[in-house]
Design a protein around this motif. Sequence first.
Motif, PDB file in Angstrom:
ATOM      1  N   ALA A 182     -12.408  -2.494  -0.027  1.00  0.00           N
ATOM      2  CA  ALA A 182     -11.542  -3.523  -0.604  1.00  0.00           C
ATOM      3  C   ALA A 182     -12.413  -4.655  -1.141  1.00  0.00           C
ATOM      4  O   ALA A 182     -13.495  -4.926  -0.623  1.00  0.00           O
ATOM      5  N   GLN A 203      -0.949  -1.519 -12.110  1.00  0.00           N
ATOM      6  CA  GLN A 203      -2.324  -2.015 -12.218  1.00  0.00           C
ATOM      7  C   GLN A 203      -2.778  -2.192 -13.665  1.00  0.00           C
ATOM      8  O   GLN A 203      -3.663  -2.996 -13.928  1.00  0.00           O
ATOM      9  N   HIS A 208       0.861  -1.179   0.000  1.00  0.00           N
ATOM     10  CA  HIS A 208       0.000   0.000   0.000  1.00  0.00           C
ATOM     11  C   HIS A 208       0.898   1.230   0.000  1.00  0.00           C
ATOM     12  O   HIS A 208       1.993   1.230   0.585  1.00  0.00           O
ATOM     13  N   ASN A 248      -5.700   3.656  -0.830  1.00  0.00           N
ATOM     14  CA  ASN A 248      -5.390   2.779  -1.948  1.00  0.00           C
ATOM     15  C   ASN A 248      -6.616   2.402  -2.754  1.00  0.00           C
ATOM     16  O   ASN A 248      -6.561   2.381  -3.986  1.00  0.00           O
ATOM     17  N   VAL A 285      -8.775  -4.276  -5.080  1.00  0.00           N
ATOM     18  CA  VAL A 285      -7.708  -4.320  -4.088  1.00  0.00           C
ATOM     19  C   VAL A 285      -8.065  -5.327  -3.003  1.00  0.00           C
ATOM     20  O   VAL A 285      -9.185  -5.325  -2.485  1.00  0.00           O
ATOM     21  N   THR A 343       1.942   0.834  -7.691  1.00  0.00           N
ATOM     22  CA  THR A 343       0.716   0.129  -8.073  1.00  0.00           C
ATOM     23  C   THR A 343      -0.140   0.932  -9.043  1.00  0.00           C
ATOM     24  O   THR A 343      -0.921   0.354  -9.796  1.00  0.00           O
TER      25      THR A 343
END
Length: 186
Positions: free
Chosen positions: A176, A103, A79, A128, A136, A99
Amino acid sequence: YEPGSICTKVCFDERCRQLFAKRFDIPLDNIRTRRDILMNHSRQWGEFWAYLCDEIIRLHVKAVSEVNPTIGHAMYGYHLPFDNPQATANQLFNSPLDTRMNQKHMDRLLLSFYYTIGVEAIEAMDQNVRHLDKPVYMLPFMASTFPIWANNFPDDLLLSPAAMRTQVHAAAASGATGIIPYHGRL
């Protein structure tokens, strides 16, 4: 792919310095030595290595997809403190997995929360999930008897059942996609 702290350790040769100078429009004469780079251009050097690591990830995904085009791709990463640009730059310098860049090659991101618990975990997961486009997953660290891992974690980071519930709530409240508890060995 987990590069660790490669930014301070590798590739200060002529080729890497030329690529770095070109990417950031820095006169080659200003980056003759490792010290020149690390003392005067550490932020750009971290970004440069994040770019190079992203290229390695892209090539891995391309190779795997050529063998099996239907396979999904997930990446283990960390993160990032996206709401604090300086802290993000510092973290990328120490471990250049960005990330936001990575991604684009992945179907999902699996983020380490081994050393992040409580309120800090909630804030980190919020940031995040908000800044990343792909699903995530939180990877909290559970208590482990595996000697290599157990010796590296102070007692206050080994999750009790109650602390594990807090991590699950942090992941869920932040949006998440899921949680994958890690017990210290594969």
